[in-house]
Design an enzyme around this catalytic site. Structure first.
Site, PDB file in Angstrom:
ATOM      1  N   PRO A 178       0.833  -1.219   0.000  1.00 31.66           N
ATOM      2  CA  PRO A 178       0.000   0.000   0.000  1.00 31.66           C
ATOM      3  C   PRO A 178       0.861   1.260   0.000  1.00 31.66           C
ATOM      4  CG  PRO A 178      -0.642  -1.496   1.782  1.00 31.66           C
ATOM      5  CD  PRO A 178       0.649  -2.012   1.206  1.00 31.66           C
ATOM      6  N   GLU A 179       0.562   2.171  -0.880  1.00 30.61           N
ATOM      7  CA  GLU A 179       1.232   3.468  -0.892  1.00 30.61           C
ATOM      8  C   GLU A 179       0.214   4.531  -0.479  1.00 30.61           C
ATOM      9  OE1 GLU A 179       4.372   4.492  -3.343  1.00 30.61           O
ATOM     10  OE2 GLU A 179       4.495   2.580  -4.383  1.00 30.61           O
ATOM     11  N   LYS A 229       2.364   7.279   4.665  1.00 29.83           N
ATOM     12  CA  LYS A 229       1.746   5.957   4.697  1.00 29.83           C
ATOM     13  C   LYS A 229       1.299   5.545   6.092  1.00 29.83           C
ATOM     14  CE  LYS A 229       5.071   4.318   1.567  1.00 29.83           C
ATOM     15  NZ  LYS A 229       5.777   3.172   0.999  1.00 29.83           N
ATOM     16  N   HIS A 259      -5.919 -14.389   8.952  1.00 29.60           N
ATOM     17  CA  HIS A 259      -4.891 -13.356   9.058  1.00 29.60           C
ATOM     18  C   HIS A 259      -5.304 -12.145   9.891  1.00 29.60           C
ATOM     19  CE1 HIS A 259      -2.710 -15.790   6.308  1.00 29.60           C
ATOM     20  NE2 HIS A 259      -3.588 -15.618   5.329  1.00 29.60           N
ATOM     21  N   ARG A 300       1.296 -10.890   5.937  1.00 30.89           N
ATOM     22  CA  ARG A 300       2.750 -10.969   6.066  1.00 30.89           C
ATOM     23  C   ARG A 300       3.286 -10.378   7.368  1.00 30.89           C
ATOM     24  NH1 ARG A 300       5.462  -9.548   0.485  1.00 30.89           N
ATOM     25  NH2 ARG A 300       7.217 -10.407   1.628  1.00 30.89           N
ATOM     26  N   ARG A 313      20.416  19.485  -1.092  1.00 26.75           N
ATOM     27  CA  ARG A 313      20.944  18.142  -0.795  1.00 26.75           C
ATOM     28  C   ARG A 313      21.964  17.712  -1.835  1.00 26.75           C
ATOM     29  NH1 ARG A 313      16.959  14.632   2.751  1.00 26.75           N
ATOM     30  NH2 ARG A 313      16.321  16.394   4.032  1.00 26.75           N
ATOM     31  N   ARG A 371      16.078  -2.334  -5.771  1.00 22.42           N
ATOM     32  CA  ARG A 371      14.838  -2.375  -6.536  1.00 22.42           C
ATOM     33  C   ARG A 371      15.159  -1.949  -7.956  1.00 22.42           C
ATOM     34  NH1 ARG A 371      10.880   0.807  -2.520  1.00 22.42           N
ATOM     35  NH2 ARG A 371      12.787   1.941  -2.088  1.00 22.42           N
TER      36      ARG A 371
END
Ligand SMILES: [Zn+2]
Length: 289
Positions: A2-3, A61, A95, A115, A162, A272
């Site tokens: 989920p984002e 989130k 779950h 999970r 940055r 990723r």
């Protein structure tokens, strides 16, 4: 996973179905769900019984229910967390990690998480820098670009000072929250910026274009996520219609860019991947991997 848009859909569901009700009982069905709560399963459950739920809020989130006015039931959905609202007599599915019943005897709330990376904790609020009070463990997380507290000029200043690549900066929760790997790639594609572009070389106009792209991508995903939401069932599983319909870069290695036809390229990035169009998003001479 989920984002921000999926978490916002859950928040709206909780606002609709849980806010304004009083918790009767809290049950912890798996101790791992409260592993970060110092009171442990027994203390967590006892502290919530009889408490009214006043608000459902979110930053990035993280989402939380304000109980009374002084504590937050803070939730992170992890990889697979779902909030389920329904008939309190329905059977428990395997779950479900925590369950909350309400004094009105109506639908209950279940936190299901296959999970078990998600978690719940009851925490006080903290005020940082005179801004709105936030649950203490997330008080250091920057505003997300969809909230009123987000300051575009301050973001631009901090971003360009940055020494990092622009995608790394977008994923840094202390700079901007709620932008995950997928939405970062999509926003960079829209803004025609390479993910390894050093933030110090970004011009003001490019930062504005990037921020607008981030907001557009998240906004479209929010609207798509909102369509899968029904009256009795609040559900998030990390999939929204957005992922199927609207992705222009993410996951499209070798497929033609919808703007210029050049095959989308995939680069390894922090264990990723980053997806980009080699033509619309040319690699900068000085890249910041
Ligand atoms: Zn292209």
């Amino acid at each position: 996973m989920p984002e921000l848009p999926e978490v916002e859909t859950v928040r709206k569901g909780l606002e609709l179905h849980v806010v304004g009700r009083t918790i009767a009982t809290a049950q912890v069905l798996h101790p791992r769900v409260v592993r970060r709560d110092p009171a442990g399963p027994g203390g967590f459950a006892a502290a919530l019984a009889g408490r009214p739920v006043k608000l459902a809020e979110r930053r990035g989130k993280y989402l939380w229910l304000t109980v009374d006015d002084d504590e937050a039931l803070l939730a992170h959905l992890g990889m697979s967390g779902q909030m389920l609202v329904g008939d309190p007599d329905r059977p428990l599915t395997p779950h479900v990690r925590a369950r909350f019943t309400f004094a009105d005897g109506g639908p209950d709330l279940r936190f299901s998480d296959q999970r078990t990376f998600g978690h719940l904790m009851l925490v006080p609020f903290a005020e940082v820098g005179g801004l709105r009070p936030l649950p203490a463990p997330i008080a250091h997380i920057a505003p997300d670009p969809m909230e009123a507290a987000f300051d575009p000029a301050a973001f631009a200043d901090r971003l360009t000072s940055r020494h990092t690549g622009v995608k790394r900066a977008l994923l840094d929760q202390s700079l901007i929250s709620g932008v995950g790997n997928i939405y970062a790639d999509e926003a960079l594609w829209r803004a025609k910026l390479h993910w390894a572009r050093p933030t110090g070389t970004l011009r003001r106009g490019e930062v504005s274009r990037l921020l607008e792209a981030v907001r557009d991508v998240l906004g479209e995903a929010l609207r798509a996520g909102g369509t899968s939401f029904d009256a009795m069932y609040v559900n998030v599983n990390g999939e929204s219609g957005y992922f199927d319909r609207s992705l222009q870069a993410y996951g499209r290695e070798g497929e033609p860019c919808s703007r210029c036809g050049t095959p989308i390229r995939r680069d390894p990035f922090m264990n990723r991947s980053s997806y980009s169009c080699p033509r619309c998003q040319p690699r900068p001479r000085r890249a910041h991997w």
